[in-house]
Scaffold this active site. Sequence first.
Site, PDB file in Angstrom:
ATOM      1  N   ASP A 158      -1.957 -18.045   0.025  1.00  0.00           N
ATOM      2  CA  ASP A 158      -2.955 -18.638  -0.884  1.00  0.00           C
ATOM      3  C   ASP A 158      -3.606 -19.859  -0.239  1.00  0.00           C
ATOM      4  O   ASP A 158      -4.823 -20.067  -0.326  1.00  0.00           O
ATOM      5  CB  ASP A 158      -2.334 -18.968  -2.258  1.00  0.00           C
ATOM      6  CG  ASP A 158      -1.095 -19.848  -2.172  1.00  0.00           C
ATOM      7  OD1 ASP A 158      -0.485 -19.947  -1.077  1.00  0.00           O
ATOM      8  OD2 ASP A 158      -0.717 -20.442  -3.202  1.00  0.00           O
ATOM      9  N   TYR A 201       0.815  -1.216   0.000  1.00  0.00           N
ATOM     10  CA  TYR A 201       0.000   0.000   0.000  1.00  0.00           C
ATOM     11  C   TYR A 201       0.848   1.264   0.000  1.00  0.00           C
ATOM     12  O   TYR A 201       0.440   2.284  -0.540  1.00  0.00           O
ATOM     13  CB  TYR A 201      -0.921   0.024   1.229  1.00  0.00           C
ATOM     14  CG  TYR A 201      -2.212  -0.727   1.036  1.00  0.00           C
ATOM     15  CD1 TYR A 201      -2.199  -2.083   0.721  1.00  0.00           C
ATOM     16  CD2 TYR A 201      -3.440  -0.085   1.166  1.00  0.00           C
ATOM     17  CE1 TYR A 201      -3.379  -2.773   0.551  1.00  0.00           C
ATOM     18  CE2 TYR A 201      -4.627  -0.775   0.995  1.00  0.00           C
ATOM     19  CZ  TYR A 201      -4.595  -2.114   0.690  1.00  0.00           C
ATOM     20  OH  TYR A 201      -5.774  -2.793   0.516  1.00  0.00           O
ATOM     21  N   ASP A 231      -6.106  -7.385   3.519  1.00  0.00           N
ATOM     22  CA  ASP A 231      -7.241  -6.782   2.824  1.00  0.00           C
ATOM     23  C   ASP A 231      -8.109  -7.884   2.220  1.00  0.00           C
ATOM     24  O   ASP A 231      -9.329  -7.895   2.362  1.00  0.00           O
ATOM     25  CB  ASP A 231      -6.718  -5.828   1.739  1.00  0.00           C
ATOM     26  CG  ASP A 231      -7.840  -5.128   1.003  1.00  0.00           C
ATOM     27  OD1 ASP A 231      -8.790  -4.678   1.662  1.00  0.00           O
ATOM     28  OD2 ASP A 231      -7.772  -5.046  -0.242  1.00  0.00           O
ATOM     29  N   LYS A 273       3.874 -15.170   1.708  1.00  0.00           N
ATOM     30  CA  LYS A 273       4.245 -15.903   0.486  1.00  0.00           C
ATOM     31  C   LYS A 273       5.765 -15.988   0.426  1.00  0.00           C
ATOM     32  O   LYS A 273       6.412 -15.399  -0.438  1.00  0.00           O
ATOM     33  CB  LYS A 273       3.683 -15.169  -0.748  1.00  0.00           C
ATOM     34  CG  LYS A 273       2.202 -15.390  -0.995  1.00  0.00           C
ATOM     35  CD  LYS A 273       1.870 -16.771  -1.548  1.00  0.00           C
ATOM     36  CE  LYS A 273       2.316 -16.923  -2.990  1.00  0.00           C
ATOM     37  NZ  LYS A 273       2.043 -18.322  -3.478  1.00  0.00           N
ATOM     38  N   ASP A 277     -11.928  -9.679   3.714  1.00  0.00           N
ATOM     39  CA  ASP A 277     -13.176  -9.704   2.938  1.00  0.00           C
ATOM     40  C   ASP A 277     -13.712 -11.134   2.866  1.00  0.00           C
ATOM     41  O   ASP A 277     -14.920 -11.371   2.965  1.00  0.00           O
ATOM     42  CB  ASP A 277     -12.949  -9.193   1.501  1.00  0.00           C
ATOM     43  CG  ASP A 277     -13.308  -7.721   1.342  1.00  0.00           C
ATOM     44  OD1 ASP A 277     -13.184  -6.976   2.333  1.00  0.00           O
ATOM     45  OD2 ASP A 277     -13.711  -7.321   0.232  1.00  0.00           O
TER      46      ASP A 277
END
Length: 375
Positions: free
Chosen positions: A231, A147, A255, A198, A259
């Site tokens: 993932d 970000y 983020d 990751k 959700d």
Amino acid sequence: MTTSQTTTQNLLLLPGDGIGTEVMTEVENLIKWLERNSGAKFSIETDLVGGAAYDQHGVAITDAAMAKAEAADAIIFGAIGGPKWDGVPYEHRPEAGLLRLRKDLDLFANLRPAICYSALAEASSLKRELVEGLDILIVRELTGGTYFGEPKEIVTLENGQKRAVDTTVYTTFEIERIAAMAFELARKRGGKVHSAEKRNVMRTGVLWHEVVTATHAAKGEGIELHHILADNCAMQLIREPKQFDVIVCDNLFGDMLSDEAAMMTGSLGMLPSASLGMPDPETGKRKAMYEPVHGSAPDIAGQGKANPIATIGSFAMALRYSLGKAKDADLIDNAIAATLERGLRTADIMQPNMREVSTSEMGAAIIEEMDRLSA
Ligand code: IPM
Ligand code: MG
């Protein structure tokens, strides 16, 4: 942090755009209720943020509003954005106001609890047995990573092609403080932390893994730590969400994962969040902003259809984490659960045989339950 009952607490309300203003009205009603019934005293400031601020001042948040934010004991944020501002310059887009608040106040820790009320288990897109009783806390790093990393740009190459760059950056310090926060929070809950990154493709993931491991050794006594690729974490959340207690991750993964977790609770309209800064060395107080995870939902704005629960829940988090009023926070949380048990639903969580209510009816019903529960 304890605060005596009679201290006046400074709140800054930033309703923002779209349904932000409607859901904030319900928080204002709650504030009035608390002043009448629990001896709390609040000094309330309000200001513009997002598109509303851009329309008025040409920026997504003014320096004057930032100064109020600096001075507040807690900021309650609604939502920002909408198609109306699609064409504004990138640096002035509504989201820039939210990002400036997070960055300038150094609100590095974003707590996003995903709790599935049993009354809502059918509203989830997953099977009831997978989500009933779900209680996950996502701890998202909020001031670093993709970000905010530099360079962040689009440049035109000699051949006329364009090249866009976002940079993911993390330092030891940034990872350490968010990991320490996750362990501290896990200690008061299920005692388990999944750290998602990751490391198989990203250098920031390698460092994340290393620093979380070291922080666990130093500060994570008694906490069960699992490292998980981000993932795989997304997949496991759908497969068996109840295996998780606390998930700690970087800004971008947080983020997305939040959700995803939100939908398990029935609707994005249910998920509150808290964004916390470092404790002040003298007072121990943290800067803090509280906001629903949902956005401004321009498609339903102004129609009384918005679910105010995420914002009301965010205000409850403010009472708990910033204002020293955990009892009132419990009361609000219990009132939300009771209102859902009574069968009241906003459109986003509507189910067969339930009663569909508007934003203000939901807010009023929660206050009624507070009256009943505290009688
Ligand atoms: C969130 C939102 C924001 C984010 C947007 C509105 C900038 O999606 O709080 O999750 O990406 O962080
Ligand atoms: Mg988001």
